[in-house]
Motif scaffolding. Sequence first.
Motif, PDB file in Angstrom:
ATOM      1  N   SER A  17      -5.913 -16.021 -16.290  1.00  0.00           N
ATOM      2  CA  SER A  17      -6.589 -14.727 -15.881  1.00  0.00           C
ATOM      3  C   SER A  17      -7.722 -14.678 -15.438  1.00  0.00           C
ATOM      4  O   SER A  17      -8.832 -14.626 -15.803  1.00  0.00           O
ATOM      5  N   LEU A  18      -8.184 -13.904 -13.631  1.00  0.00           N
ATOM      6  CA  LEU A  18      -9.090 -14.010 -13.725  1.00  0.00           C
ATOM      7  C   LEU A  18      -9.384 -12.646 -13.495  1.00  0.00           C
ATOM      8  O   LEU A  18      -9.146 -11.605 -13.159  1.00  0.00           O
ATOM      9  N   ASP A  19     -11.031 -12.397 -13.665  1.00  0.00           N
ATOM     10  CA  ASP A  19     -12.013 -11.238 -12.975  1.00  0.00           C
ATOM     11  C   ASP A  19     -10.968 -10.930 -12.445  1.00  0.00           C
ATOM     12  O   ASP A  19     -11.001  -9.291 -12.235  1.00  0.00           O
ATOM     13  N   SER A  20     -11.130 -11.675 -11.000  1.00  0.00           N
ATOM     14  CA  SER A  20     -11.061 -11.048  -9.578  1.00  0.00           C
ATOM     15  C   SER A  20     -10.562 -11.905  -8.854  1.00  0.00           C
ATOM     16  O   SER A  20     -10.608 -12.523  -8.434  1.00  0.00           O
ATOM     17  N   ILE A  21      -9.527 -11.300  -7.336  1.00  0.00           N
ATOM     18  CA  ILE A  21      -9.202 -11.994  -6.088  1.00  0.00           C
ATOM     19  C   ILE A  21      -9.117 -11.062  -4.704  1.00  0.00           C
ATOM     20  O   ILE A  21      -9.345 -10.492  -5.304  1.00  0.00           O
ATOM     21  N   THR A  22     -10.160 -11.586  -3.992  1.00  0.00           N
ATOM     22  CA  THR A  22     -10.252 -10.501  -3.277  1.00  0.00           C
ATOM     23  C   THR A  22      -9.624 -11.515  -1.784  1.00  0.00           C
ATOM     24  O   THR A  22     -10.240 -12.586  -1.494  1.00  0.00           O
ATOM     25  N   VAL A  23      -8.615 -10.525  -1.007  1.00  0.00           N
ATOM     26  CA  VAL A  23      -8.164 -10.677   0.396  1.00  0.00           C
ATOM     27  C   VAL A  23      -8.201  -9.961   0.868  1.00  0.00           C
ATOM     28  O   VAL A  23      -7.799  -9.127   0.960  1.00  0.00           O
ATOM     29  N   ASP A  24      -9.340 -10.158   2.229  1.00  0.00           N
ATOM     30  CA  ASP A  24      -9.427  -9.239   3.323  1.00  0.00           C
ATOM     31  C   ASP A  24      -9.617  -7.472   2.711  1.00  0.00           C
ATOM     32  O   ASP A  24      -9.380  -6.844   3.006  1.00  0.00           O
ATOM     33  N   GLY A  25     -11.057  -7.780   1.924  1.00  0.00           N
ATOM     34  CA  GLY A  25     -11.479  -6.994   1.419  1.00  0.00           C
ATOM     35  C   GLY A  25     -11.283  -5.992   0.153  1.00  0.00           C
ATOM     36  O   GLY A  25     -11.404  -5.160  -0.164  1.00  0.00           O
ATOM     37  N   THR A  26      -9.524  -6.611   0.013  1.00  0.00           N
ATOM     38  CA  THR A  26      -8.513  -5.625  -1.116  1.00  0.00           C
ATOM     39  C   THR A  26      -9.361  -6.278  -2.580  1.00  0.00           C
ATOM     40  O   THR A  26      -8.769  -7.689  -2.275  1.00  0.00           O
ATOM     41  N   THR A  27      -9.831  -5.349  -3.829  1.00  0.00           N
ATOM     42  CA  THR A  27     -10.311  -6.657  -4.614  1.00  0.00           C
ATOM     43  C   THR A  27      -8.595  -6.337  -5.606  1.00  0.00           C
ATOM     44  O   THR A  27      -8.689  -5.060  -5.751  1.00  0.00           O
ATOM     45  N   LEU A  28      -8.378  -7.245  -6.331  1.00  0.00           N
ATOM     46  CA  LEU A  28      -7.381  -6.953  -7.467  1.00  0.00           C
ATOM     47  C   LEU A  28      -8.070  -7.617  -8.383  1.00  0.00           C
ATOM     48  O   LEU A  28      -8.471  -8.707  -8.879  1.00  0.00           O
ATOM     49  N   ASN A  29      -8.110  -6.456  -9.882  1.00  0.00           N
ATOM     50  CA  ASN A  29      -8.146  -6.786 -11.058  1.00  0.00           C
ATOM     51  C   ASN A  29      -7.221  -7.833 -12.569  1.00  0.00           C
ATOM     52  O   ASN A  29      -6.608  -7.122 -12.059  1.00  0.00           O
ATOM     53  N   ASN A  30      -8.368  -8.397 -12.950  1.00  0.00           N
ATOM     54  CA  ASN A  30      -7.178  -9.233 -13.958  1.00  0.00           C
ATOM     55  C   ASN A  30      -5.953 -10.033 -13.263  1.00  0.00           C
ATOM     56  O   ASN A  30      -4.859  -9.733 -13.832  1.00  0.00           O
ATOM     57  N   PHE A  31      -5.948 -10.605 -12.164  1.00  0.00           N
ATOM     58  CA  PHE A  31      -5.299 -11.669 -12.084  1.00  0.00           C
ATOM     59  C   PHE A  31      -4.342 -12.877 -12.466  1.00  0.00           C
ATOM     60  O   PHE A  31      -5.784 -13.450 -12.305  1.00  0.00           O
TER      61      PHE A  31
END
Length: 128
Positions: free
Chosen positions: A73-87
Amino acid sequence: MKISEIYGLPFINIELEFRGEVLHLERVLLDTGSASTLLNADTVREVGMVPEEDDLVDIIRGVGGIEYVYTKSLDSITVDGTTLNNFQIEIGNMDYGLEIDGILGFNFMRQAGVVINANFMELSIDKP
């Protein structure tokens, strides 16, 4: 965000955070046919993403055959300025004969609202 064409396939760059460590990946394949997001074990090792005793191990199947992966589980992943947490992502050897850092799968695309414009080779996020 611009999409690059490498090996005749669409690639983007992403940023991920794992236990406070940030990693930029520049050769991430956009794959609407992949249910999950998969990262290259050799690439993510530099931020301490290694197999641990409590990781879930699984087998994934694709056009190239089967591969053993472990889940993190990642803390976060960011693509094109959009971040999803606990991914949640999977990590594997990704020995496909291509230089590749990972595969951005449909699980991210669906959750984030990714829009791919192949005519202009652009990715955007359709935020509700």
